[in-house]
Enzyme design. Structure first.
Site, short mmCIF file in Angstrom:
data_model
loop_
_atom_site.label_atom_id
_atom_site.label_comp_id
_atom_site.label_asym_id
_atom_site.label_seq_id
_atom_site.Cartn_x
_atom_site.Cartn_y
_atom_site.Cartn_z
CG HIS A 104 43.75 46.90 40.68
ND1 HIS A 104 42.51 46.33 40.96
CD2 HIS A 104 44.35 46.89 39.68
CE1 HIS A 104 42.53 45.77 39.80
NE2 HIS A 104 43.38 46.08 38.90
CG ASP A 107 41.19 47.87 43.95
OD1 ASP A 107 40.98 48.58 42.96
OD2 ASP A 107 41.89 46.75 43.53
CD GLU A 235 44.71 39.36 34.67
OE1 GLU A 235 45.07 39.51 36.01
OE2 GLU A 235 43.54 39.56 34.32
CD GLU A 271 39.99 37.70 34.25
OE1 GLU A 271 41.01 38.34 34.80
OE2 GLU A 271 38.97 38.20 34.09
CG ASP A 299 42.91 36.85 37.86
OD1 ASP A 299 43.45 36.73 38.77
OD2 ASP A 299 42.80 38.09 37.38
CG ASP A 310 36.72 40.39 31.58
OD1 ASP A 310 36.44 38.97 31.80
OD2 ASP A 310 37.50 40.80 32.08
#
Ligand code: XLS
Ligand code: NI
Ligand code: NI
Length: 444
Positions: A104, A107, A235, A271, A299, A310
């Site tokens: 990201h 990040d 996603e 994901e 993912d 999650d």
């Protein structure tokens, strides 16, 4: 705070095979092994998720950070911290031998006091990343903008009731798309963590979906304008952090893409644990995406049978991954996508080496699964059964129905004139489950 950050691992992690008892070696992931004519590394395109692995201290809603992460030491100038983090990340990537990473914007670079400062920080850190990527040969599987952490996004980004927030998010994506292109990213991901609602009492879902559709069109238009040739991926996730997210699952996103005329421009990043949260399994979500022609990337993590959130564990179920990979390979394999370990350690895994153990386990799981899936496909293990199961549709009746040559009236006549009474046939599920188990056990 200086390199090496991972002094216990000197050489890149090697493939040592099934006989090895070295915990810091691969037992299945043999990067150059040819599987159906393609190198294992090119099939899987394994990627490390910057946020969980380098940006997370182990904090959770009940407690402080636990992990030994000197590069996240507080009280350091944020840009100095970002540089230390990147040094640690690339040391790890090189030693692990993963060909890709994902990030990201927030990040890799801190948020500044103003939008302009944030943007400048991001571009500086992208320059740093370009240098590391050049030196190590590590590629970028995808970049994404964090449109959910800052309080401004509490009511969503593209779906926010305030158009100024929409504009802010658009500006952030414009920068992130730009650096993703510059770093040769293979994809750009949009995860709508807060594109949903907490309550319908204050929400106009029709309006919010229109906003989201518009946002995606802006992203696609910009992608073409700057000549980014990677794929744009949505996603799906049903909820968490919000109570309901519009990108609920593959089927919901497919309908969204059709409704806003985005099919062909946007694909999906699936994901594993999001599938579970949506009440599906990974196999289902991958099959749905492959059959709609919208599979982009994966993912690869896992949930926990007893926890409804999650948890992002590293994947360990070879069977689960094999079934997903069987669909993926059957659909022609991944192109721009890969297996991104959007997974984090357990909070008690405080040793820096635990990051290696986790990724080695994840890469071995998907490598083992790849061999299972490829062998099943090569043998036509399921294809033959499926073909046989639908063989009736190749006959005269089946063909006439499908081509639109039979009305309800015709079919009524057909059944009553013959007094037809079709009999059930075994679906053979248990035998097929045993067959899959045999492949998991026997493949080498
Ligand atoms: C969160 C998502 C997130 C995306 C990237 O659940 O998985 O990590 O992959 O924003
Ligand atoms: Ni994810
Ligand atoms: Ni997730």
């Amino acid at each position: 705070m200086s390199a090496p950050f991972f002094p216990d691992v000197g050489e890149p992690i090697a493939f040592e095979g099934l006989e090895s008892d070295n915990p810091l070696a691969f037992r299945w992931y043999d990067r150059d092994r040819l599987v159906g004519g393609r190198r294992m590394r090119d099939h899987l395109r394994c990627s490390v998720a910057y946020w969980h692995s380098f940006n997370w201290t182990g904090f959770d809603v009940f407690g402080a950070g636990t992990l030994d992460r000197p590069w996240l030491r507080p009280g350091v100038d944020p840009m100095e911290q970002a540089r230390g983090k990147m040094a640690a990340a690339f040391e790890f990537l090189e030693k692990l031998g993963a060909p890709f990473f994902c990030f990201h914007d927030r990040d890799i670079a801190p948020e500044g006091a103003t939008f302009q400062e944030s943007s400048a920080f991001l571009h500086q850190m992208a320059d740093e990343a370009a240098g590391y990527m050049e030196r190590t040969g590590v590629g970028l599987l995808w970049g994404t903008a964090n449109l959910f952490f800052h309080p401004r996004y509490a009511a969503g980004a593209a779906t926010n009731p305030d158009p100024d927030v929409f504009a802010y998010a658009a500006a952030q994506v414009r920068d992130c798309l730009e650096i993703t292109r510059r770093l040769g990213g293979a994809n750009y991901v949009v995860w709508g963590g807060r594109e949903g609602y907490e309550t319908l009492l204050n929400t106009d879902p029709r309006r919010e979906l229109d906003q989201l559709g518009r946002f995606l069109h802006l992203v696609v238009e910009h992608k073409h304008r700057i000549g980014f040739d990677g794929a744009i991926l949505i996603e799906p996730k049903p909820f968490e952090p919000t109570k309901h997210q519009y990108d609920f699952d593959v089927a919901a996103v497919h309908a969204f893409l059709q409704r806003y005329d985005l099919v062909g421009e946007v694909k999906l990043n699936i994901e594993v644990n999001h599938a579970t949260l949506a009440g599906h399994d990974f196999h289902h979500e991958v099959a749905a995406a492959v059959s709609a022609g919208i599979l982009g990337s994966v993912d690869a993590n896992a949930g926990d049978d007893r926890l409804g959130w999650d948890v992002d564990r590293f994947p360990l179920s070879v069977e689960q991954m094999s079934l997903g990979l069987h669909e993926i390979l059957g659909g022609g394999g991944l192109t721009t996508g890969g297996f991104n370990f959007d997974a984090k350690l357990r909070r008690q895994s405080v040793h820096r080496n635990d990051l290696f153990h986790a990724h080695i386990g994840g890469m071995d799981t998907v490598a083992h699964a790849l061999l299972v899936a490829a062998k099943m496909l090569e043998d036509g293990a399921l294809e033959q059964v499926r073909r046989e199961r639908y063989s009736g549709w190749a006959g005269e009746l089946g063909q006439a129905i499908l081509s639109g040559d039979r009305s309800l009236e015709d079919l009524h006549g057909y059944v009553s004139s013959r007094n037809a009474s079709p009999q059930p046939v075994s679906g053979g599920q248990e035998a097929l489950e045993n067959l899959v188990a045999r492949y998991v056990d026997q493949v080498r």
